[in-house]
Design a protein around this motif. Structure first.
Motif, PDB file in Angstrom:
ATOM      1  N   ALA A  24       1.031  -1.256   0.196  1.00  0.00           N
ATOM      2  CA  ALA A  24       0.076  -0.019   0.487  1.00  0.00           C
ATOM      3  C   ALA A  24       1.076   1.040  -0.171  1.00  0.00           C
ATOM      4  CB  ALA A  24      -1.252   0.237   0.997  1.00  0.00           C
ATOM      5  N   THR A  25       1.982   1.213   0.798  1.00  0.00           N
ATOM      6  CA  THR A  25       2.954   2.470   0.741  1.00  0.00           C
ATOM      7  C   THR A  25       3.865   2.111  -0.376  1.00  0.00           C
ATOM      8  OG1 THR A  25       3.269   1.925   3.161  1.00  0.00           O
ATOM      9  CG2 THR A  25       5.093   3.836   1.404  1.00  0.00           C
ATOM     10  N   LEU A  26       3.852   1.221  -1.425  1.00  0.00           N
ATOM     11  CA  LEU A  26       4.137   1.538  -2.410  1.00  0.00           C
ATOM     12  C   LEU A  26       3.063   2.289  -3.956  1.00  0.00           C
ATOM     13  CD1 LEU A  26       6.749  -1.024  -4.010  1.00  0.00           C
ATOM     14  CD2 LEU A  26       4.718  -0.216  -4.942  1.00  0.00           C
ATOM     15  N   LEU A  27       2.118   1.539  -3.557  1.00  0.00           N
ATOM     16  CA  LEU A  27       1.031   2.216  -4.689  1.00  0.00           C
ATOM     17  C   LEU A  27       0.907   3.571  -4.143  1.00  0.00           C
ATOM     18  CD1 LEU A  27      -0.952   2.109  -6.620  1.00  0.00           C
ATOM     19  CD2 LEU A  27      -2.675   1.354  -4.872  1.00  0.00           C
ATOM     20  N   VAL A  28       0.930   4.675  -2.820  1.00  0.00           N
ATOM     21  CA  VAL A  28       1.155   5.601  -2.320  1.00  0.00           C
ATOM     22  C   VAL A  28       1.937   6.422  -3.239  1.00  0.00           C
ATOM     23  CG1 VAL A  28       1.313   7.334  -0.620  1.00  0.00           C
ATOM     24  CG2 VAL A  28      -0.041   5.492  -0.028  1.00  0.00           C
ATOM     25  N   LEU A  88      -7.101   3.661   1.799  1.00  0.00           N
ATOM     26  CA  LEU A  88      -6.671   3.110   0.011  1.00  0.00           C
ATOM     27  C   LEU A  88      -8.533   3.542  -0.548  1.00  0.00           C
ATOM     28  CD1 LEU A  88      -5.465  -0.602   0.885  1.00  0.00           C
ATOM     29  CD2 LEU A  88      -4.250   0.980  -0.574  1.00  0.00           C
ATOM     30  N   GLY A  89      -9.827   3.425  -0.248  1.00  0.00           N
ATOM     31  CA  GLY A  89     -10.825   4.036  -0.630  1.00  0.00           C
ATOM     32  C   GLY A  89     -10.435   4.880  -0.746  1.00  0.00           C
ATOM     33  N   VAL A  90     -10.260   6.455  -0.441  1.00  0.00           N
ATOM     34  CA  VAL A  90      -9.969   7.313  -0.574  1.00  0.00           C
ATOM     35  C   VAL A  90      -9.308   8.112  -1.970  1.00  0.00           C
ATOM     36  CG1 VAL A  90      -9.262  10.118  -0.029  1.00  0.00           C
ATOM     37  CG2 VAL A  90     -11.343   8.460   1.244  1.00  0.00           C
ATOM     38  N   LEU A  91      -8.191   7.124  -2.111  1.00  0.00           N
ATOM     39  CA  LEU A  91      -6.844   7.100  -2.956  1.00  0.00           C
ATOM     40  C   LEU A  91      -7.244   6.691  -4.157  1.00  0.00           C
ATOM     41  CD1 LEU A  91      -3.354   7.691  -3.253  1.00  0.00           C
ATOM     42  CD2 LEU A  91      -3.578   5.017  -2.989  1.00  0.00           C
ATOM     43  N   GLY A  92      -8.022   5.740  -4.378  1.00  0.00           N
ATOM     44  CA  GLY A  92      -8.663   5.528  -5.791  1.00  0.00           C
ATOM     45  C   GLY A  92     -10.172   6.527  -5.520  1.00  0.00           C
ATOM     46  N   VAL A  93     -10.194   6.718  -5.063  1.00  0.00           N
ATOM     47  CA  VAL A  93     -11.589   7.987  -5.230  1.00  0.00           C
ATOM     48  C   VAL A  93     -11.111   8.554  -6.165  1.00  0.00           C
ATOM     49  CG1 VAL A  93     -13.561   9.550  -4.340  1.00  0.00           C
ATOM     50  CG2 VAL A  93     -13.992   6.935  -3.826  1.00  0.00           C
ATOM     51  N   GLY A  94      -9.698   9.283  -4.811  1.00  0.00           N
ATOM     52  CA  GLY A  94      -9.047  10.330  -6.038  1.00  0.00           C
ATOM     53  C   GLY A  94      -8.363  10.207  -7.770  1.00  0.00           C
ATOM     54  N   ALA A 178      -6.684   3.121  -9.726  1.00  0.00           N
ATOM     55  CA  ALA A 178      -8.083   3.162  -8.921  1.00  0.00           C
ATOM     56  C   ALA A 178      -7.786   1.803  -8.335  1.00  0.00           C
ATOM     57  CB  ALA A 178      -8.796   3.995  -9.516  1.00  0.00           C
ATOM     58  N   ALA A 179      -7.884   1.261  -9.942  1.00  0.00           N
ATOM     59  CA  ALA A 179      -8.276  -0.367  -9.837  1.00  0.00           C
ATOM     60  C   ALA A 179      -7.010  -0.809  -8.334  1.00  0.00           C
ATOM     61  CB  ALA A 179      -7.482  -1.260 -11.149  1.00  0.00           C
ATOM     62  N   ALA A 180      -5.721  -0.596  -8.302  1.00  0.00           N
ATOM     63  CA  ALA A 180      -5.175  -1.130  -7.279  1.00  0.00           C
ATOM     64  C   ALA A 180      -5.823  -0.936  -6.277  1.00  0.00           C
ATOM     65  CB  ALA A 180      -3.111  -0.795  -8.091  1.00  0.00           C
ATOM     66  N   ALA A 181      -6.233   0.130  -5.944  1.00  0.00           N
ATOM     67  CA  ALA A 181      -6.443   0.721  -4.740  1.00  0.00           C
ATOM     68  C   ALA A 181      -7.411  -0.067  -4.287  1.00  0.00           C
ATOM     69  CB  ALA A 181      -6.456   2.312  -4.688  1.00  0.00           C
ATOM     70  N   VAL A 182      -8.695   0.017  -4.820  1.00  0.00           N
ATOM     71  CA  VAL A 182      -9.837  -1.039  -4.748  1.00  0.00           C
ATOM     72  C   VAL A 182      -9.676  -2.330  -4.287  1.00  0.00           C
ATOM     73  CG1 VAL A 182     -11.376  -2.051  -5.571  1.00  0.00           C
ATOM     74  CG2 VAL A 182     -11.296   0.270  -6.095  1.00  0.00           C
ATOM     75  N   VAL A 183      -8.117  -3.058  -5.150  1.00  0.00           N
ATOM     76  CA  VAL A 183      -7.927  -4.538  -4.894  1.00  0.00           C
ATOM     77  C   VAL A 183      -7.639  -4.684  -3.575  1.00  0.00           C
ATOM     78  CG1 VAL A 183      -6.395  -6.319  -5.595  1.00  0.00           C
ATOM     79  CG2 VAL A 183      -7.406  -4.924  -7.104  1.00  0.00           C
ATOM     80  N   LEU A 184      -6.335  -3.326  -2.764  1.00  0.00           N
ATOM     81  CA  LEU A 184      -5.151  -4.021  -1.850  1.00  0.00           C
ATOM     82  C   LEU A 184      -6.385  -3.388  -0.649  1.00  0.00           C
ATOM     83  CD1 LEU A 184      -2.232  -1.703  -2.592  1.00  0.00           C
ATOM     84  CD2 LEU A 184      -2.418  -3.977  -2.054  1.00  0.00           C
TER      85      LEU A 184
END
Length: 462
Positions: A24-28, A88-94, A178-184
């Protein structure tokens, strides 16, 4: 029977926690650096002016810095898994908002949302690790792995964005995010154990509003200052930020359960870790974020070349952070001071560009800086939660990362101002001269930070 000194294998729960926190940190971080690769096409496609371009680069930093400490405290109070997955959800929405944006304002809004969501993820990540791993070698090794994910995300972000950005396809990168954030987020709800959560504790609403508002106004003023310090909106924003942050201190001192216990700054180790985080963000992240820009605009290098050069820094940083796990018994403060000193040497190696130069001249500086940055990330991952009670690990992580990204937001702004001052007419020679001055200034500041961390002698909370 386990041999004396042999490393103890992580339990399945510990392994899952470390994997989720690192991914998750890597995704951020991938999300954080995306505009470095896609920003030119994004601003051209949306016909964004200079002010909007500045905000595109800085918006996520503003969201991160404003929300990190709040997210860490809410994680301690409401539950780390809950806030982690929500982030993670907010990250995906953004990411969806940016991908579907039809105007610069929507892109900036989406990036701010990504910053807020990323803040929840980063603040909770170290809190989750601190809860899952007991203090000692096991936590140090876990923190080193987490630190490696920070460096890996910085380099992979540019490479992924370049690969997913053919021609005008900059939106593809955000849909993928967005897709990766939802999966995580779904995985986090399923595999992570809940920690934290204190139903008897009142949320410090006043502290949240004053701190988030003050940091947001201050950083917004700094970003807007790129168009001139004397403009009324800039003066108002900076003054408002200072006033709100000044009011935050007495408000927290009066609270029975403050969002951050200001007495922690009396603990030398906590103060040293905070100083190290701020300096790392302001100089290393601030200058390195501008490397692709100076390579493309100053030297005419391609996006792919710029991305590959930054990837060298990232790869060395990741390998160093992982390698730090095998340095037994090295005090975290000493490691952090040494890492900052190495970073100072690497930043000085940035100040080598001239009109006849190629991007390859930055390679020695990038390699040295990668070593220092990787060691610093490993040290900060360990020190961020070393001086606070276990129940307030989110507070410690949030404070440390707030310092890092507040430093990054300020650093990026100052680098742009210094480079711009060197090229008022927009000449290539002036841009490169301004860059060299900014790099040398960053090296001096980093060395001073290393000396300050070195002289602070911590006393751990028992």
């Amino acid at each position: 029977m386990t041999a004396v000194g042999a490393p103890v294998r992580a339990t399945p729960e510990q392994a899952r926690t470390l994997l989720m926190a690192s991914l998750a940190t890597l995704l951020v971080l991938v999300t954080f650096v995306t505009p470095l690769a896609t920003g030119v096409r994004t601003t051209a496609d949306l016909d964004a002016g200079p002010g909007a371009q500045a905000w595109l680069l800085s918006a996520m930093s503003v969201g991160l810095a404003a929300a990190l400490l709040t997210a860490g405290v809410l994680a301690d109070d409401l539950g780390r898994r809950r806030v982690f997955a929500g982030g993670l959800g907010v990250l995906g929405v953004g990411a969806v908002v940016v991908a579907a944006a039809s105007s610069p304002a929507l892109v900036i809004t989406g990036r701010l949302l990504q910053g807020v969501g990323g803040a929840a993820v980063v603040a909770c990540a170290l809190g989750l690790i601190g809860h899952a791993f007991p203090a000692g070698p096991a936590r140090s090794r876990a923190a080193a792995v987490w630190g490696a994910s920070v460096g890996a995300g910085t380099g992979l972000g540019g490479l992924i964005a370049a690969g997913l950005d053919p021609g005008e396809g900059w939106r593809t990168t955000y849909w993928a995010t967005a897709a990766a954030a939802v999966v995580l987020a779904v995985a986090a709800q399923r595999v992570l154990a809940e920690s934290g959560g204190r139903a008897d504790r009142r949320v410090d609403i006043a502290g949240i509003l004053l701190l988030a508002g003050g940091i947001s106004a201050l950083l917004a003023g700094l970003v807007q200052s790129r168009t001139g310090w004397r403009q009324l909106p800039v003066v108002v924003l900076l003054a408002l930020g200072v006033l709100l942050l000044a009011a935050f201190v007495p408000a927290e001192l009066r609270q029975v359960a403050p969002m951050i216990d200001l007495r922690l700054f009396r603990i030398p180790g906590f103060l040293a870790a905070t100083v190290g985080a701020f300096v790392t963000g302001a100089t290393v992240v601030g200058l390195s974020s501008y490397v692709p820009t100076v390579l493309q605009r100053g030297l005419g290098e391609s996006l792919l070349t710029a991305t590959l050069l930054v990837l060298v820094w990232s790869a060395v940083s990741t390998a160093t952070a992982l390698g730090v796990r095998f340095l037994p018994g090295l005090d975290g403060r000493v490691l952090l001071a040494l890492a900052l000193a190495v970073c100072a040497v690497g930043l000085a190696g940035y100040a080598v560009l001239g009109e006849d130069a190629s991007g390859a001249r930055l390679l020695p500086g990038l390699v040295v800086l990668g070593v220092g940055y990787g060691a610093a990330n490993a040290a900060l991952g360990r020190e961020a939660v070393a001086y606070v009670p276990a129940a307030r690990a989110g507070m410690g992580s949030g404070a440390n990362n707030t310092a890092r990204y507040l430093g990054a937001a300020i650093g990026v702004t100052l680098v742009v101002l210094v480079v711009g001052a060197g090229s008022p007419a927009g000449t290539t020679e002036g841009l490169l001269a301004g860059w060299d001055r900014a790099a040398l200034g960053g090296a001096v500041v980093t060395l001073l930070g290393a000396l300050l961390v070195a002289v602070i002698r911590p006393a751990r909370i028992r």
